[in-house]
Design a protein around this motif. Structure first.
Motif, PDB file in Angstrom:
ATOM      1  N   ALA A  41       0.852  -1.174   0.000  1.00  0.00           N
ATOM      2  CA  ALA A  41       0.000   0.000   0.000  1.00  0.00           C
ATOM      3  C   ALA A  41       0.896   1.234   0.000  1.00  0.00           C
ATOM      4  O   ALA A  41       2.004   1.217   0.534  1.00  0.00           O
ATOM      5  CB  ALA A  41      -0.913   0.003   1.225  1.00  0.00           C
ATOM      6  N   VAL A  42       0.417   2.296  -0.609  1.00  0.00           N
ATOM      7  CA  VAL A  42       1.164   3.541  -0.732  1.00  0.00           C
ATOM      8  C   VAL A  42       0.378   4.648  -0.045  1.00  0.00           C
ATOM      9  O   VAL A  42      -0.836   4.775  -0.237  1.00  0.00           O
ATOM     10  CB  VAL A  42       1.405   3.894  -2.214  1.00  0.00           C
ATOM     11  CG1 VAL A  42       2.049   5.267  -2.342  1.00  0.00           C
ATOM     12  CG2 VAL A  42       2.268   2.825  -2.880  1.00  0.00           C
ATOM     13  N   LEU A  43       1.066   5.421   0.767  1.00  0.00           N
ATOM     14  CA  LEU A  43       0.432   6.556   1.432  1.00  0.00           C
ATOM     15  C   LEU A  43       0.567   7.782   0.534  1.00  0.00           C
ATOM     16  O   LEU A  43       1.682   8.215   0.233  1.00  0.00           O
ATOM     17  CB  LEU A  43       1.080   6.804   2.789  1.00  0.00           C
ATOM     18  CG  LEU A  43       0.330   7.752   3.720  1.00  0.00           C
ATOM     19  CD1 LEU A  43      -1.033   7.185   4.097  1.00  0.00           C
ATOM     20  CD2 LEU A  43       1.146   8.042   4.968  1.00  0.00           C
ATOM     21  N   ALA A  44      -0.559   8.322   0.097  1.00  0.00           N
ATOM     22  CA  ALA A  44      -0.574   9.465  -0.810  1.00  0.00           C
ATOM     23  C   ALA A  44      -0.996  10.719  -0.054  1.00  0.00           C
ATOM     24  O   ALA A  44      -2.055  10.755   0.577  1.00  0.00           O
ATOM     25  CB  ALA A  44      -1.520   9.211  -1.977  1.00  0.00           C
ATOM     26  N   ILE A  45      -0.157  11.736  -0.129  1.00  0.00           N
ATOM     27  CA  ILE A  45      -0.424  13.029   0.506  1.00  0.00           C
ATOM     28  C   ILE A  45      -0.568  14.062  -0.613  1.00  0.00           C
ATOM     29  O   ILE A  45       0.309  14.176  -1.473  1.00  0.00           O
ATOM     30  CB  ILE A  45       0.708  13.432   1.456  1.00  0.00           C
ATOM     31  CG1 ILE A  45       0.858  12.396   2.580  1.00  0.00           C
ATOM     32  CG2 ILE A  45       0.478  14.821   2.032  1.00  0.00           C
ATOM     33  CD1 ILE A  45       2.070  12.625   3.458  1.00  0.00           C
ATOM     34  N   THR A  46      -1.670  14.800  -0.583  1.00  0.00           N
ATOM     35  CA  THR A  46      -1.918  15.812  -1.607  1.00  0.00           C
ATOM     36  C   THR A  46      -2.128  17.163  -0.955  1.00  0.00           C
ATOM     37  O   THR A  46      -2.970  17.310  -0.064  1.00  0.00           O
ATOM     38  CB  THR A  46      -3.155  15.454  -2.443  1.00  0.00           C
ATOM     39  OG1 THR A  46      -2.984  14.162  -3.030  1.00  0.00           O
ATOM     40  CG2 THR A  46      -3.362  16.477  -3.556  1.00  0.00           C
ATOM     41  N   VAL A  47      -1.336  18.142  -1.384  1.00  0.00           N
ATOM     42  CA  VAL A  47      -1.500  19.521  -0.936  1.00  0.00           C
ATOM     43  C   VAL A  47      -2.249  20.263  -2.038  1.00  0.00           C
ATOM     44  O   VAL A  47      -1.750  20.388  -3.162  1.00  0.00           O
ATOM     45  CB  VAL A  47      -0.148  20.194  -0.654  1.00  0.00           C
ATOM     46  CG1 VAL A  47      -0.341  21.636  -0.212  1.00  0.00           C
ATOM     47  CG2 VAL A  47       0.622  19.404   0.406  1.00  0.00           C
ATOM     48  N   LYS A  48      -3.435  20.733  -1.720  1.00  0.00           N
ATOM     49  CA  LYS A  48      -4.297  21.338  -2.725  1.00  0.00           C
ATOM     50  C   LYS A  48      -3.995  22.821  -2.898  1.00  0.00           C
ATOM     51  O   LYS A  48      -3.419  23.468  -2.024  1.00  0.00           O
ATOM     52  CB  LYS A  48      -5.764  21.152  -2.323  1.00  0.00           C
ATOM     53  CG  LYS A  48      -6.180  19.693  -2.174  1.00  0.00           C
ATOM     54  CD  LYS A  48      -7.619  19.593  -1.728  1.00  0.00           C
ATOM     55  CE  LYS A  48      -8.045  18.147  -1.554  1.00  0.00           C
ATOM     56  NZ  LYS A  48      -9.452  18.039  -1.069  1.00  0.00           N
ATOM     57  N   ALA A  49      -4.423  23.319  -4.045  1.00  0.00           N
ATOM     58  CA  ALA A  49      -4.246  24.738  -4.349  1.00  0.00           C
ATOM     59  C   ALA A  49      -5.400  25.524  -3.745  1.00  0.00           C
ATOM     60  O   ALA A  49      -6.499  25.567  -4.291  1.00  0.00           O
ATOM     61  CB  ALA A  49      -4.177  24.953  -5.859  1.00  0.00           C
ATOM     62  N   THR A  50      -5.157  26.098  -2.580  1.00  0.00           N
ATOM     63  CA  THR A  50      -6.145  26.936  -1.913  1.00  0.00           C
ATOM     64  C   THR A  50      -5.497  28.275  -1.596  1.00  0.00           C
ATOM     65  O   THR A  50      -4.303  28.473  -1.803  1.00  0.00           O
ATOM     66  CB  THR A  50      -6.648  26.279  -0.621  1.00  0.00           C
ATOM     67  OG1 THR A  50      -5.563  26.188   0.316  1.00  0.00           O
ATOM     68  CG2 THR A  50      -7.197  24.885  -0.893  1.00  0.00           C
ATOM     69  N   GLU A  98      -0.295  20.318  -5.767  1.00  0.00           N
ATOM     70  CA  GLU A  98      -0.995  20.686  -6.983  1.00  0.00           C
ATOM     71  C   GLU A  98      -0.475  22.019  -7.524  1.00  0.00           C
ATOM     72  O   GLU A  98       0.164  22.785  -6.790  1.00  0.00           O
ATOM     73  CB  GLU A  98      -2.495  20.767  -6.706  1.00  0.00           C
ATOM     74  CG  GLU A  98      -3.126  19.429  -6.361  1.00  0.00           C
ATOM     75  CD  GLU A  98      -4.625  19.536  -6.156  1.00  0.00           C
ATOM     76  OE1 GLU A  98      -5.128  20.676  -6.015  1.00  0.00           O
ATOM     77  OE2 GLU A  98      -5.301  18.488  -6.142  1.00  0.00           O
ATOM     78  N   PRO A  99      -0.727  22.306  -8.815  1.00  0.00           N
ATOM     79  CA  PRO A  99      -0.256  23.578  -9.374  1.00  0.00           C
ATOM     80  C   PRO A  99      -0.665  24.773  -8.523  1.00  0.00           C
ATOM     81  O   PRO A  99      -1.826  24.897  -8.123  1.00  0.00           O
ATOM     82  CB  PRO A  99      -0.911  23.615 -10.759  1.00  0.00           C
ATOM     83  CG  PRO A  99      -1.086  22.177 -11.127  1.00  0.00           C
ATOM     84  CD  PRO A  99      -1.404  21.473  -9.832  1.00  0.00           C
ATOM     85  N   HIS A 100       0.328  25.602  -8.187  1.00  0.00           N
ATOM     86  CA  HIS A 100       0.143  26.846  -7.426  1.00  0.00           C
ATOM     87  C   HIS A 100      -0.273  26.609  -5.964  1.00  0.00           C
ATOM     88  O   HIS A 100      -0.661  27.554  -5.282  1.00  0.00           O
ATOM     89  CB  HIS A 100      -0.862  27.764  -8.112  1.00  0.00           C
ATOM     90  CG  HIS A 100      -0.495  28.058  -9.542  1.00  0.00           C
ATOM     91  ND1 HIS A 100       0.583  28.844  -9.878  1.00  0.00           N
ATOM     92  CD2 HIS A 100      -1.049  27.630 -10.717  1.00  0.00           C
ATOM     93  CE1 HIS A 100       0.673  28.909 -11.203  1.00  0.00           C
ATOM     94  NE2 HIS A 100      -0.291  28.180 -11.736  1.00  0.00           N
TER      95      HIS A 100
END
Length: 424
Positions: free
Chosen positions: A136-145, A172-174
């Motif tokens: 399993a892979v732990l995915a961390i996403t930082v969103k563009a806010t 994510e972009p920006h």
């Protein structure tokens, strides 16, 4: 917000991904021929001279058994690392604690998720063993806010059995944010961390090794930085028996920018290693590398190897790397090897530096002349030396914790922190 997760995910078999193996015996490499007693494929030949040309593969069997004669393993205590070099690691999901803002997500994904492998592939057997074992892979996403996102991932329950882990961090972009991987407790762990910074994003990733004294940790960290994007990467290694963190950053798009910092403190019998790589592979990229460490106690050993490559397409590159080590007692060893390769003359500037030394007598004299006791003066000198890097993190609460941890290291070794004998 806090959350815990222990749920494993059934993983589909990972595809076989690799790149061409080294030249066979009898062929040429960099203008040289293999020796008559064996070719490059036997491990007896001429090593790859350019950092970017190292063999990469996700297949454990593609890497030979580590002997300690390899350029990237020659300092490491292989006896302690053998359990994670042999393969057969437990790559299942593990418990963690996540403190995060609303604009950052943490989730378990399958090992065949398209994000896996987007930042790099293993270059050594330890990384390949972890890659092959992941379930399993732990995915961390930082969103563009509009907010500056913050996420702390605390891992403290790996146990004493050989484990593998795989984490993918995507900005994510920006997007803008800070991701802290806080490692504690005991572990026998090999892991891969992928970092993808999309166009225009600004991301800080902090890898904190605050392990128990018996922990063994090998971490290979790959970063891919997009157009006009910025990555600040910070490695802090304080605890553990053997800690080896190897971060590499690929600046593959115009205007990509990275700052890579490290701070480490090795006590008696402790081994801390960092192999840092910055690949300037696009025009107008910028790189800064600054690692600082302190050593005290018999058998304390640190290794820093810094590689910077300015490729043929790296016009306008601005790059500098340095490593500084402060020796507090006799019986320590600090290996520091900066390497700089330049394949184009059209650059803004490039340089590297390395130094290992003892206390500055003038600094101590200055402080003592103002009524500060010698022991306290030494403490202030060490803190001043390391705090410069700690304060680059940009997270005041974490910075205060790390400064306190360094002070605790100094207090624990106070009986041994004395001026080394002249000529030792």
């Amino acid at each position: 917000m806090s959350s815990t997760s222990t749920n494993p995910i059934a993983a589909a078999p990972a595809p076989h991904i690799d790149e061409p193996v080294a030249p066979a015996a009898g062929t040429e490499q960099h203008g040289a021929r293999a020796h008559s007693d064996g070719g490059w494929d036997t491990g007896k030949g001429i090593p790859v001279q350019t950092r970017s040309e190292r063999f990469r593969s996700a297949d454990l069997d593609a890497f030979p058994t580590v002997t300690g004669r390899e350029v990237n393993w020659k300092f490491a205590p292989l006896a302690k690392l053998q359990p994670i070099l042999a393969g057969g690691l437990d790559g299942s999901a593990y418990p963690f604690l996540a403190r995060q803002s609303d604009g950052a997500d943490v989730e378990w994904v399958r090992s065949d998720d398209p994000r896996v492998g987007s930042a790099g592939l293993p270059e050594d057997r330890a990384a390949a063993a972890a890659w092959s074992a992941r379930d399993a892979v732990l995915a961390i996403t930082v969103k563009a806010t509009e907010a500056h996102e913050f996420l702390t991932l605390t891992r403290s329950d790996f146990g004493s059995q050989p484990r593998a882990a795989h984490t993918v961090i995507t900005a994510e972009p920006h997007a803008q944010g800070i991701v802290v991987i806080d490692n504690r407790g005991s572990a026998l762990l090999s892991e891969n961390v992928e970092i993808v910074v999309r166009d225009g994003a600004r991301l800080t990733v902090v890898s904190l090794q605050d392990w128990d004294d018996d922990a063994v940790h090998v971490s290979t960290q790959f970063a891919e930085v997009g157009r006009d994007a910025f990555l600040k990467h910070v490695v802090v290694s304080l605890g553990g028996s053997v800690v080896r963190v190897n971060p590499s950053t690929h600046l593959g798009a115009q205007g990509a920018d990275t700052e890579m910092y490290g701070v480490y403190f090795a006590d008696a019998g402790q081994y801390i290693e960092q192999q840092v790589y910055v690949n300037h592979d696009a025009p107008n990229t910028r790189g800064r590398v600054n690692y600082k460490g302190a050593l005290q106690g018999d058998g304390a050993h640190t290794v820093w190897i810094g590689d910077v490559l300015i490729g043929r397409t790296g016009d306008g590159t601005d790059s500098y790397e340095q490593n500084r080590n402060l020796v507090l007692t006799d019986g320590t060893r600090a290996d520091s090897i900066p390497n700089l390769e330049i394949e184009t003359g059209n650059i803004e500037g490039a340089g590297h530096a390395s130094a290992t030394g003892r206390f500055d007598d003038e600094q101590l004299f200055y402080l003592q002349a103002r009524g500060i006791p010698e022991e306290e003066a030494r403490r202030l000198v060490v803190l001043g030396f390391l705090v410069e890097v700690i304060q680059k993190i940009g997270a005041p609460e974490l910075e205060e914790r790390l400064i306190a941890a360094v002070e605790q290291e100094l207090t624990a070794g106070r009986s041994t922190v004395a001026a080394p004998q002249v000529g030792a």
